[in-house]
Motif scaffolding. Structure first.
Motif, PDB file in Angstrom:
ATOM      1  N   LEU A 132       0.832  -1.195   0.000  1.00 35.42           N
ATOM      2  CA  LEU A 132       0.000   0.000   0.000  1.00 35.42           C
ATOM      3  C   LEU A 132       0.874   1.255   0.000  1.00 35.42           C
ATOM      4  O   LEU A 132       0.601   2.215  -0.716  1.00 35.42           O
ATOM      5  CB  LEU A 132      -0.941   0.003   1.211  1.00 35.42           C
ATOM      6  CG  LEU A 132      -1.828   1.250   1.323  1.00 35.42           C
ATOM      7  CD1 LEU A 132      -2.696   1.431   0.088  1.00 35.42           C
ATOM      8  CD2 LEU A 132      -2.717   1.162   2.567  1.00 35.42           C
ATOM      9  N   LEU A 133       1.921   1.187   0.804  1.00 37.40           N
ATOM     10  CA  LEU A 133       2.832   2.332   0.876  1.00 37.40           C
ATOM     11  C   LEU A 133       3.394   2.650  -0.511  1.00 37.40           C
ATOM     12  O   LEU A 133       3.462   3.807  -0.935  1.00 37.40           O
ATOM     13  CB  LEU A 133       3.968   1.994   1.843  1.00 37.40           C
ATOM     14  CG  LEU A 133       4.619   3.164   2.569  1.00 37.40           C
ATOM     15  CD1 LEU A 133       3.587   3.990   3.300  1.00 37.40           C
ATOM     16  CD2 LEU A 133       5.676   2.634   3.522  1.00 37.40           C
ATOM     17  N   GLN A 134       3.749   1.588  -1.196  1.00 37.00           N
ATOM     18  CA  GLN A 134       4.297   1.773  -2.531  1.00 37.00           C
ATOM     19  C   GLN A 134       3.259   2.390  -3.460  1.00 37.00           C
ATOM     20  O   GLN A 134       3.535   3.336  -4.195  1.00 37.00           O
ATOM     21  CB  GLN A 134       4.746   0.413  -3.070  1.00 37.00           C
ATOM     22  CG  GLN A 134       5.396   0.522  -4.414  1.00 37.00           C
ATOM     23  CD  GLN A 134       5.830  -0.829  -4.939  1.00 37.00           C
ATOM     24  OE1 GLN A 134       5.316  -1.878  -4.552  1.00 37.00           O
ATOM     25  NE2 GLN A 134       6.764  -0.798  -5.850  1.00 37.00           N
ATOM     26  N   GLN A 193       3.440   5.927  -5.430  1.00 37.97           N
ATOM     27  CA  GLN A 193       3.302   5.945  -6.893  1.00 37.97           C
ATOM     28  C   GLN A 193       2.171   6.876  -7.303  1.00 37.97           C
ATOM     29  O   GLN A 193       2.262   7.599  -8.295  1.00 37.97           O
ATOM     30  CB  GLN A 193       3.007   4.536  -7.421  1.00 37.97           C
ATOM     31  CG  GLN A 193       4.230   3.646  -7.430  1.00 37.97           C
ATOM     32  CD  GLN A 193       3.882   2.195  -7.742  1.00 37.97           C
ATOM     33  OE1 GLN A 193       2.728   1.785  -7.623  1.00 37.97           O
ATOM     34  NE2 GLN A 193       4.882   1.433  -8.123  1.00 37.97           N
ATOM     35  N   THR A 194       1.102   6.841  -6.520  1.00 32.09           N
ATOM     36  CA  THR A 194      -0.048   7.692  -6.853  1.00 32.09           C
ATOM     37  C   THR A 194       0.296   9.165  -6.664  1.00 32.09           C
ATOM     38  O   THR A 194      -0.071   9.993  -7.494  1.00 32.09           O
ATOM     39  CB  THR A 194      -1.267   7.301  -5.998  1.00 32.09           C
ATOM     40  OG1 THR A 194      -1.490   5.894  -6.118  1.00 32.09           O
ATOM     41  CG2 THR A 194      -2.505   8.050  -6.451  1.00 32.09           C
ATOM     42  N   ILE A 195       0.999   9.471  -5.573  1.00 32.89           N
ATOM     43  CA  ILE A 195       1.407  10.869  -5.379  1.00 32.89           C
ATOM     44  C   ILE A 195       2.228  11.337  -6.580  1.00 32.89           C
ATOM     45  O   ILE A 195       1.992  12.407  -7.135  1.00 32.89           O
ATOM     46  CB  ILE A 195       2.252  11.037  -4.094  1.00 32.89           C
ATOM     47  CG1 ILE A 195       1.439  10.687  -2.855  1.00 32.89           C
ATOM     48  CG2 ILE A 195       2.771  12.480  -3.984  1.00 32.89           C
ATOM     49  CD1 ILE A 195       2.266  10.575  -1.581  1.00 32.89           C
ATOM     50  N   ARG A 196       3.153  10.498  -7.005  1.00 37.64           N
ATOM     51  CA  ARG A 196       4.009  10.886  -8.121  1.00 37.64           C
ATOM     52  C   ARG A 196       3.193  11.075  -9.398  1.00 37.64           C
ATOM     53  O   ARG A 196       3.340  12.061 -10.110  1.00 37.64           O
ATOM     54  CB  ARG A 196       5.098   9.828  -8.354  1.00 37.64           C
ATOM     55  CG  ARG A 196       6.003  10.172  -9.527  1.00 37.64           C
ATOM     56  CD  ARG A 196       7.223   9.303  -9.592  1.00 37.64           C
ATOM     57  NE  ARG A 196       6.845   7.904  -9.800  1.00 37.64           N
ATOM     58  CZ  ARG A 196       7.721   6.891  -9.778  1.00 37.64           C
ATOM     59  NH1 ARG A 196       8.988   7.124  -9.533  1.00 37.64           N
ATOM     60  NH2 ARG A 196       7.313   5.663  -9.967  1.00 37.64           N
ATOM     61  N   GLU A 206       4.321  14.827  -0.545  1.00 42.49           N
ATOM     62  CA  GLU A 206       5.574  14.603  -1.281  1.00 42.49           C
ATOM     63  C   GLU A 206       5.757  13.098  -1.396  1.00 42.49           C
ATOM     64  O   GLU A 206       5.451  12.357  -0.475  1.00 42.49           O
ATOM     65  CB  GLU A 206       6.765  15.167  -0.495  1.00 42.49           C
ATOM     66  CG  GLU A 206       6.724  16.668  -0.294  1.00 42.49           C
ATOM     67  CD  GLU A 206       7.075  17.441  -1.554  1.00 42.49           C
ATOM     68  OE1 GLU A 206       7.613  16.829  -2.513  1.00 42.49           O
ATOM     69  OE2 GLU A 206       6.787  18.658  -1.589  1.00 42.49           O
ATOM     70  N   TYR A 207       6.275  12.668  -2.532  1.00 41.90           N
ATOM     71  CA  TYR A 207       6.489  11.225  -2.636  1.00 41.90           C
ATOM     72  C   TYR A 207       7.953  10.903  -2.375  1.00 41.90           C
ATOM     73  O   TYR A 207       8.843  11.724  -2.566  1.00 41.90           O
ATOM     74  CB  TYR A 207       6.041  10.689  -3.991  1.00 41.90           C
ATOM     75  CG  TYR A 207       6.832  11.181  -5.168  1.00 41.90           C
ATOM     76  CD1 TYR A 207       6.411  12.284  -5.888  1.00 41.90           C
ATOM     77  CD2 TYR A 207       7.995  10.530  -5.569  1.00 41.90           C
ATOM     78  CE1 TYR A 207       7.124  12.750  -6.961  1.00 41.90           C
ATOM     79  CE2 TYR A 207       8.713  10.978  -6.659  1.00 41.90           C
ATOM     80  CZ  TYR A 207       8.286  12.085  -7.344  1.00 41.90           C
ATOM     81  OH  TYR A 207       9.004  12.541  -8.415  1.00 41.90           O
ATOM     82  N   ASP A 208       8.124   9.700  -1.930  1.00 45.81           N
ATOM     83  CA  ASP A 208       9.468   9.187  -1.675  1.00 45.81           C
ATOM     84  C   ASP A 208       9.796   8.244  -2.832  1.00 45.81           C
ATOM     85  O   ASP A 208       9.186   7.183  -2.981  1.00 45.81           O
ATOM     86  CB  ASP A 208       9.452   8.435  -0.329  1.00 45.81           C
ATOM     87  CG  ASP A 208      10.820   7.879   0.017  1.00 45.81           C
ATOM     88  OD1 ASP A 208      11.634   7.660  -0.914  1.00 45.81           O
ATOM     89  OD2 ASP A 208      11.079   7.658   1.209  1.00 45.81           O
ATOM     90  N   ALA A 209      10.737   8.672  -3.666  1.00 42.78           N
ATOM     91  CA  ALA A 209      11.022   7.916  -4.885  1.00 42.78           C
ATOM     92  C   ALA A 209      11.418   6.479  -4.573  1.00 42.78           C
ATOM     93  O   ALA A 209      11.057   5.557  -5.301  1.00 42.78           O
ATOM     94  CB  ALA A 209      12.115   8.610  -5.685  1.00 42.78           C
ATOM     95  N   LEU A 267      10.343   4.662  -2.219  1.00 48.07           N
ATOM     96  CA  LEU A 267       9.159   3.878  -1.882  1.00 48.07           C
ATOM     97  C   LEU A 267       8.295   3.627  -3.103  1.00 48.07           C
ATOM     98  O   LEU A 267       7.585   2.626  -3.200  1.00 48.07           O
ATOM     99  CB  LEU A 267       8.326   4.610  -0.818  1.00 48.07           C
ATOM    100  CG  LEU A 267       8.905   4.574   0.595  1.00 48.07           C
ATOM    101  CD1 LEU A 267       8.092   5.482   1.508  1.00 48.07           C
ATOM    102  CD2 LEU A 267       8.916   3.145   1.120  1.00 48.07           C
ATOM    103  N   ALA A 268       8.325   4.572  -4.043  1.00 53.37           N
ATOM    104  CA  ALA A 268       7.490   4.426  -5.228  1.00 53.37           C
ATOM    105  C   ALA A 268       8.039   3.374  -6.184  1.00 53.37           C
ATOM    106  O   ALA A 268       7.295   2.771  -6.944  1.00 53.37           O
ATOM    107  CB  ALA A 268       7.356   5.770  -5.946  1.00 53.37           C
ATOM    108  N   GLU A 269       9.328   3.155  -6.126  1.00 51.98           N
ATOM    109  CA  GLU A 269       9.943   2.182  -7.029  1.00 51.98           C
ATOM    110  C   GLU A 269       9.778   0.777  -6.478  1.00 51.98           C
ATOM    111  O   GLU A 269       9.844   0.551  -5.285  1.00 51.98           O
ATOM    112  CB  GLU A 269      11.443   2.475  -7.184  1.00 51.98           C
ATOM    113  CG  GLU A 269      11.747   3.785  -7.857  1.00 51.98           C
ATOM    114  CD  GLU A 269      11.256   3.827  -9.295  1.00 51.98           C
ATOM    115  OE1 GLU A 269      11.058   2.750  -9.892  1.00 51.98           O
ATOM    116  OE2 GLU A 269      11.060   4.952  -9.796  1.00 51.98           O
TER     117      GLU A 269
END
Length: 882
Positions: free
Chosen positions: A731-733, A737-740, A811-814, A816-818
């Motif tokens: 979910l965190l990911q 990803q959604t924020i980005r 803000e997104y954490d890149a 975490l998004a990857e």
RNA sequence: GCGAGAGUGGCGGAAUUGGCAGACGCGCCGGACUUAGGAUCCGGUGUCUUCGGACGUGCGGGUUCAAGCCCCGCCUCUCGCACCA
């Protein structure tokens, strides 16, 4: 509240925003970053908002809310382009003063805009008809006047005495007015003109400073239509006069075999020989009777010989002079040197009238052996040009212009298609032009005594007397006086000063005037000392994002740029271009319609056999007229060829298309009804979800249901918010990803894909019994620019006391998004045969090893050798076997 | 005629710009809950299929290990301009 109910929460939040002035523009800079986000303000028509309006407004609103959340100082205003003909027509018909109609219409528009929850700073509302605004429109006019950019001229216009008005070319059919069928005459009327042609070069160059759609830039460039060439004098054989021609190809001067004048050319009469006079006069009269349109409709090269001759200024050759209506009086000098070998129009004329065709340019520098079959319009190398032979076109042009200049027979000239702007209207509901003139009179013109107005001495109304307001009238009908409606208001028109009488200008400004500078007033709307302050101009200009319809690609945007550049030259605005980034929202069409065609005999015919002609649509094989008949979508299907046909009879093809919304077609969608049924947030999100902002797209009310369900789910998610629940790594990911995705998409104005990302997230969150509060918090902040009411509601449900507008953008954490592991396809010879899950940065050996664990890959590899491995980490593994 | 943009399931549209075609939504099919459904929830849904697979982004060619995306030639639609010398 148990269920999402927009009819409750939307008015609630609108009242909240109003009371708190949530969207007030910061008076003093709070941030280094500013964003001036502007909609093309509407003309408040009597029919209210249609669904096309909110499309652009929602787009800018999303950006404005997003930018505020990112800490920008945002200027996002709205106003009314409220002068204009419809209110005046209404006044003529009903006697209601245009001001009353206008105010009512504005009230309707404002109610509808507020209903949709746009974050305008309503304290900056502008109404172009407000005297406090008109004052500064007139002030800018005086600025133009004093710079010599506003002047009077006798301009031939289409005057319809019966309607008492000037008509546009489009409003005339066969010499009669479109409305009423009254005769129209072309007469010269004194008009105010603005010297926009003087700014042609600046208007062209400035385009390079902007981020505009290339189509719009191209349209402006072509509208300006700049060309470089030469003006060349052809003296008449008796030497008394000379015909001036404009040409972009002076290098073809020696290929000129005749000269053509426009029928209106002043020298026509002089050049015409007695023998030809009757013929010429008949041609001129026939050309005059035709409207501009009719003349351009036929491409046939008609014309007559005048009997007169001129002399080629280079070789002294005697050249016959023709008149023809393919030469336009209004362009260049109204006369051309015809070079049939190198101009297609001249070629056609020469062929039609048996005139010689002389080649003077060829590709290789050698004259053609065969006669030309069409004009050779490309550049090349000069032939048959005496001393100039062998020169390339560009060199030739430069040389001959120099020679012409030396001999005094011509000079370099730049021409534009752009004409000076006719700036006056003989109407009531517009800004009075703040000019007055001396009057010669024995008595008092206000009492009906005879008078003469000296229009040659225009005087500006002193700036401290502005605004010059419209007089009150009871009767708004145009009169017989081409000086306009205001000429009847004699008490207003004439005034006495120091014992002398003066007359005010009775023309008013066109509707464009108010929209030429409204974006400047928005930056300082209540200033009563000047149109706007220098500080405000430095702080807010230019407009960072300007959104509006492509129908304004040329006129409004060109006129506004012109005024802006004048003000820039005057040192009043600090930037050379007003609108940095421009976007046109696409048109929203009506719902898709299936149409069958029926013959008078009653049978249906296939749409394939229907052709549209000037007299309407006919069934081609029989020639019979056909009528259109709406077919319900349930009765239509697609056949093998992909063509829409009648389900019950596939031999009958249907027309399947969406049409423009129009009252007559009955497919107009009313925003009030949509909001009542689905809510403003649903309407906003739907319009953004339909497709790319710039695309033309068909409306489909059923689809709003899907958006509404999404909002319903969003509300249910908020209700399941749980501070003690923790987000899984997956979910965190997804959250990051959604924020980005949403952030990037808003920046790029890709709202449809941003919404789809939010839907994906909501689908995931909705699966959970307890939704981590942090996830809901992120979701609410990402959602709120699109669905602001629901965004606020959810934000409040999370326990926040302040508007979500003041919450920081997530803000997104890149990292975490990857994903660290990805699933990639394994192909054999380019066809997918399996998938492996592998570290994103795994090397080829690892990938290959994993692929070989798959039975379906192994079976494909059996008995074959791998000749080549293509591996793109994180993307694909392709094995070439043989 | 010239210029620009577009063509992807039944529909609106996605596809990180050459790397799993069809995300997301509508519609449709099936199921659950219901006295009821134009409510809600769950599942399915490009086409064909001998169930192995084959085909598939307007049409025809090409480049490439790989094409919706690049190249060549067409067709259709939308918008703009239309004798501008």
């Amino acid at each position: 509240m148990d269920r999402y109910d927009p009819s409750v929460i939307e008015p609630k939040w609108q009242a909240y925003w109003d009371e708190r002035k949530t969207f007030k523009t910061p008076e003093t800079p709070r941030s280094e970053k500013k964003a001036y986000i502007l909609d093309m303000f509407p003309y408040p028509s009597g029919s209210g908002l249609h669904v096309g309006h909110p499309e652009g407004y929602t787009a800018t609103d999303i950006v404005a809310r997003y930018k505020r959340a990112r800490g920008y100082d945002v200027l996002h205003p709205m106003g009314w382009d409220a002068f204009g003909l419809p209110a005046e027509q209404h006044a003529i018909q009903t006697g209601t003063h245009p001001r009353v109609t206008t105010q009512e219409n504005i009230a309707t528009f404002k109610r509808q805009l507020k209903m949709l929850g746009f974050s305008y700073d309503w304290d900056r509302e502008i109404d172009t008809t407000d005297p406090a605004y008109v004052r500064w429109t007139q002030w800018i006019f005086l600025e133009l006047f004093e710079r010599g950019l506003a002047y009077q001229s006798e301009v031939p216009v289409n005057w319809c005495p019966a309607l008492g008005t000037v008509l546009a070319n489009e409003e005339i059919i066969n010499g009669l007015s479109e409305r009423g069928g009254h005769p129209v005459v072309r007469i010269p009327i004194r008009q105010w003109m603005l010297r926009i042609t003087e700014y042609a070069d600046k208007l062209l160059e400035g385009l390079d400073l902007t981020e505009w759609p290339s189509s719009t830039r191209t349209m402006q460039i072509e509208w300006i239509g700049r060309s470089e060439g030469a003006q060349v004098r052809f003296e008449t054989v008796d030497g008394g006069d000379s015909v001036e021609v404009y040409t972009t190809r002076p290098d073809t001067l020696l290929g000129c075999t005749f000269v053509v004048l426009a029928p209106e050319h002043p020298l026509v009469e002089k050049l015409t020989s007695e023998a030809k006079r009757a013929e010429v006069e008949a041609y001129v009269a026939a050309a005059k009777a035709k409207s501009e349109r009719d003349r351009q409709a036929s491409k046939e090269k008609t014309g007559v010989f005048t009997g007169g001759y001129v002399v080629n200024p280079v070789n002294g050759e005697k050249i016959p002079v023709y008149i023809a209506d393919y030469v336009l009086a209004g362009y260049g000098t109204g006369a051309i040197m015809a070079v049939p070998a190198h101009d297609q129009r001249d070629f056609e004329f020469a062929k039609a009238h048996g005139l010689p065709i002389r080649e003077v340019v060829s590709k290789d520098g050698n004259p053609s052996r065969e006669p030309l079959e069409e004009a050779m319009i490309e550049e090349g190398i000069a032939v048959n040009s005496g001393p100039y032979n062998g020169l390339k076109t560009a060199e030739f042009k430069a040389k001959i212009i120099e020679d012409l200049q030396t001999s005094g027979k011509g000079e370099r000239r730049v021409e534009t298609k752009l004409r000076d702007w006719v700036f006056s209207r003989q109407r009531y509901w517009g800004e009075p032009i703040p000019i007055y003139f001396p009057v010669e009179t024995e008595g008092d013109p206000r009492k009906g005594d005879p008078y003469t107005i000296d229009y040659s001495k225009p005087m500006p109304v002193p700036r401290e007397e502005l605004p010059l307001e419209l007089p009150e009238l009871d009767d708004f009908r145009p009169g017989e006086d081409p000086e306009g409606v205001l000429a009847r208001a004699v008490e207003w028109r004439f005034f006495e000063r120091d014992g002398k009488f003066y007359a005010r200008e009775t023309n008013t400004m066109p509707q464009w005037a108010g929209s030429c500078w409204y974006y400047l007033r928005f930056i300082d709307p209540h200033n009563d000392k000047e149109p706007f302050s220098q500080e405000a101009a430095k702080r807010w200009l230019p407009v960072d994002l300007y959104v509006g319809g492509a129908e304004h690609a040329v006129l409004h945007l060109l006129y506004a740029r012109f005024w802006h550049k004048v003000l820039y030259d005057a040192g009043i605005v600090p930037v050379p271009e007003p609108f940095q980034k421009l976007v046109h929202q696409g048109m929203i069409l009506g719902e898709i319609e299936y149409t069958a065609f029926r013959r008078p005999s009653g049978e249906l015919v296939s749409a394939r056999e229907v052709k549209s002609t000037a007299d309407g649509e006919i069934h081609e094989p029989s020639g019979a007229p056909v009528t259109r008949e709406k077919v319900d979508s349930a009765r239509a299907k697609k056949d093998e060829r992909g063509e829409w046909v009648l389900a019950s009879d596939p031999s009958i093809a249907l027309e399947a298309r969406a049409h423009k919304m129009s009252k007559s077609r009955g497919n107009v969608v009313n925003p009030d009804e949509i909001v009542r049924e689905f809510g403003a947030d649903a309407m906003r999100v739907y319009e953004m979800f339909m497709g790319p902002l710039e695309a033309t797209k068909p409306w489909n009310t059923a689809s709003i249901g899907g958006v509404r369900r999404f909002l319903d789910r969003a509300y249910q998610i908020a209700k399941k918010s749980d501070a003690s629940a923790e987000a899984s790594p997956e979910l965190l990911q997804l959250l990051h990803q959604t924020i980005r995705k949403v952030t990037d998409d808003i920046e790029a104005l890709h709202f449809n894909t941003a919404i789809s990302a939010l839907m994906v997230l909501s689908n995931e969150l909705n699966r959970l019994n307890a939704v981590p509060k942090e996830a809901v918090s992120i979701f609410a902040r990402l959602l709120h620019p699109f669905a602001p009411h629901l965004g606020e509601e959810i934000w409040a449900m999370l326990g926040h006391g302040e508007s979500v507008q003041f919450a920081d953008w997530p803000e997104y954490d890149a990292s975490l998004a990857e994903r660290s592991e990805v699933e990639i396809p394994v192909q054999i010879l380019g066809k997918v045969r399996g998938r492996i899950t592998i570290a994103k940065d795994a090397d080829q050996e690892q990938a290959l090893a994993r692929a070989k664990e798959l039975p379906q890959i192994l079976s494909q590899l059996e008995g074959k050798t791998i000749r080549k491995v293509i591996y793109v980490p994180g993307r694909i593994l392709n094995l070439i076997v043989g």
